[in-house]
Each structure stands twice: as structure tokens, then as C-alpha cells.
Design a protein around this motif. Structure first.
Motif, PDB file in Angstrom:
ATOM      1  N   GLU A   4      91.567 -77.090 100.917  1.00 43.32           N
ATOM      2  CA  GLU A   4      90.470 -77.643 100.437  1.00 43.32           C
ATOM      3  C   GLU A   4      90.675 -77.357  98.876  1.00 43.32           C
ATOM      4  O   GLU A   4      90.996 -76.204  98.443  1.00 43.32           O
ATOM      5  CB  GLU A   4      89.175 -76.940 100.858  1.00 43.32           C
ATOM      6  CG  GLU A   4      87.914 -77.606 100.142  1.00 43.32           C
ATOM      7  CD  GLU A   4      86.817 -76.954 100.444  1.00 43.32           C
ATOM      8  OE1 GLU A   4      85.714 -77.044  99.692  1.00 43.32           O
ATOM      9  OE2 GLU A   4      86.773 -76.335 101.722  1.00 43.32           O
ATOM     10  N   GLU A  44      79.724 -81.776  99.080  1.00 42.44           N
ATOM     11  CA  GLU A  44      80.928 -82.724  99.501  1.00 42.44           C
ATOM     12  C   GLU A  44      81.085 -83.864  98.653  1.00 42.44           C
ATOM     13  O   GLU A  44      80.131 -84.563  98.174  1.00 42.44           O
ATOM     14  CB  GLU A  44      80.488 -83.049 100.939  1.00 42.44           C
ATOM     15  CG  GLU A  44      80.249 -82.219 102.054  1.00 42.44           C
ATOM     16  CD  GLU A  44      81.447 -81.418 102.485  1.00 42.44           C
ATOM     17  OE1 GLU A  44      82.662 -82.088 102.318  1.00 42.44           O
ATOM     18  OE2 GLU A  44      81.398 -80.504 103.038  1.00 42.44           O
ATOM     19  N   GLY A  46      83.868 -85.875  99.389  1.00 37.51           N
ATOM     20  CA  GLY A  46      85.026 -87.003 100.057  1.00 37.51           C
ATOM     21  C   GLY A  46      86.243 -85.953 100.037  1.00 37.51           C
ATOM     22  O   GLY A  46      86.589 -84.834 100.044  1.00 37.51           O
ATOM     23  N   ARG A  47      87.260 -86.844 100.016  1.00 35.23           N
ATOM     24  CA  ARG A  47      88.668 -86.369  99.817  1.00 35.23           C
ATOM     25  C   ARG A  47      88.920 -85.892  98.515  1.00 35.23           C
ATOM     26  O   ARG A  47      88.461 -86.523  97.506  1.00 35.23           O
ATOM     27  CB  ARG A  47      89.646 -87.531 100.264  1.00 35.23           C
ATOM     28  CG  ARG A  47      91.077 -87.248 100.106  1.00 35.23           C
ATOM     29  CD  ARG A  47      91.957 -88.338 100.680  1.00 35.23           C
ATOM     30  NE  ARG A  47      91.715 -89.558  99.922  1.00 35.23           N
ATOM     31  CZ  ARG A  47      92.383 -89.741  98.898  1.00 35.23           C
ATOM     32  NH1 ARG A  47      93.373 -89.293  98.359  1.00 35.23           N
ATOM     33  NH2 ARG A  47      91.969 -90.964  98.076  1.00 35.23           N
ATOM     34  N   THR A  49      91.892 -84.516  95.403  1.00 35.91           N
ATOM     35  CA  THR A  49      93.172 -84.541  94.846  1.00 35.91           C
ATOM     36  C   THR A  49      93.268 -84.084  93.711  1.00 35.91           C
ATOM     37  O   THR A  49      92.142 -83.761  93.133  1.00 35.91           O
ATOM     38  CB  THR A  49      93.830 -86.170  94.675  1.00 35.91           C
ATOM     39  OG1 THR A  49      93.055 -86.696  93.743  1.00 35.91           O
ATOM     40  CG2 THR A  49      93.715 -86.888  96.144  1.00 35.91           C
TER      41      THR A  49
END
Length: 132
Positions: A4, A44, A46-47, A49
């Protein structure tokens, strides 16, 4: 192996930052904790990067999105369904629009905002494959 990515932001106005990111931008609350005299909320997003860029490319991105170099060494980008509508919503909630949504050479619609907790945000909506 990293599982994460968590961006930790210290906000002078915790309540305003929480309202903006959780209640207006819509990041769901995962957990909240307190210590004597302090609070933290994990939202949160989402994804995640991690985008690493060198100074010339960071300047290029700023020129495309804003027209001039404006970002510091950290900028937070959120992919949203409608960057134009989300820009208006966040502006009404107290963000300052640095640049209106702009179609990029990589075919996304990107807007730039100054937001609570001293963060500069890019809101982007992917428009499909880049046009050659």
C-alpha cells in the motif's frame, strides 16, 4: 513487497481538510484514531501509484496543465469521472482553481487546484487512447 502507498499529510486545519477530502471529494473513511490532543483519519483513495519525474518533465506537465511552472516537489493527482464538474465542486468547497480543465497531449482532461492542507491537486479524467 510494498502492499500500500499511504500519503501522510499534516493539516493545520484538520477539520477543514477532513471535510474537503472526505465529504466533498468523497474519499471514503477507512479508519480514524486519536491520541491525547490529536487525531488522524485514513481515507481510501482508490488505487495508488507513485509517479517519479525529473525537473524538466515536471515543468513540462505544469506548462501543459497550467501554462507555467507552479507545483512544488509534491503534487497529488486524483482520477475522477468528470474533472470539469469536480473542479467546480471543489472550488465551491474552498479550493482555488489554478488552471481550468485542459486537454493534454496524453489525452486526459486535467485541472489544477490549490486545496486544503497545502496540497496542489491535479484532477484528471482519462479520455481514451492518445490521439496521434
Amino acid at each position: 513487497m510494498v502492499r500500500e502507498l499511504r500519503l501522510v499529510v499534516t493539516a493545520d486545519d484538520y477539520d477543514e481538510a477532513l471535510r474537503f477530502y472526505r465529504d466533498v471529494l468523497g474519499l471514503p473513511e477507512r479508519a480514524a484514531f486519536s491520541s491525547p490532543g490529536g487525531r488522524v483519519t485514513i481515507l481510501e483513495a482508490g488505487r495508488a501509484t507513485l509517479e517519479i519525474t525529473d525537473p524538466p518533465h515536471a515543468e513540462y506537465i505544469d506548462r501543459v496543465e497550467v501554462g507555467r511552472r507552479v507545483a512544488g516537489h509534491v503534487r497529488v493527482a486524483f482520477e475522477v469521472d468528470d474533472s470539469a464538474a469536480t473542479t467546480r465542486e471543489l472550488e465551491r468547497a474552498g479550493a482555488t482553481v489554478v488552471a481550468e480543465p485542459t486537454r493534454t497531449p496524453w489525452n486526459s482532461l486535467n485541472a489544477r487546484l490549490e486545496a486544503p492542507a497545502g496540497l496542489q491537486l491535479t484532477l484528471f479524467t482519462e479520455l481514451g487512447e492518445p490521439v496521434e
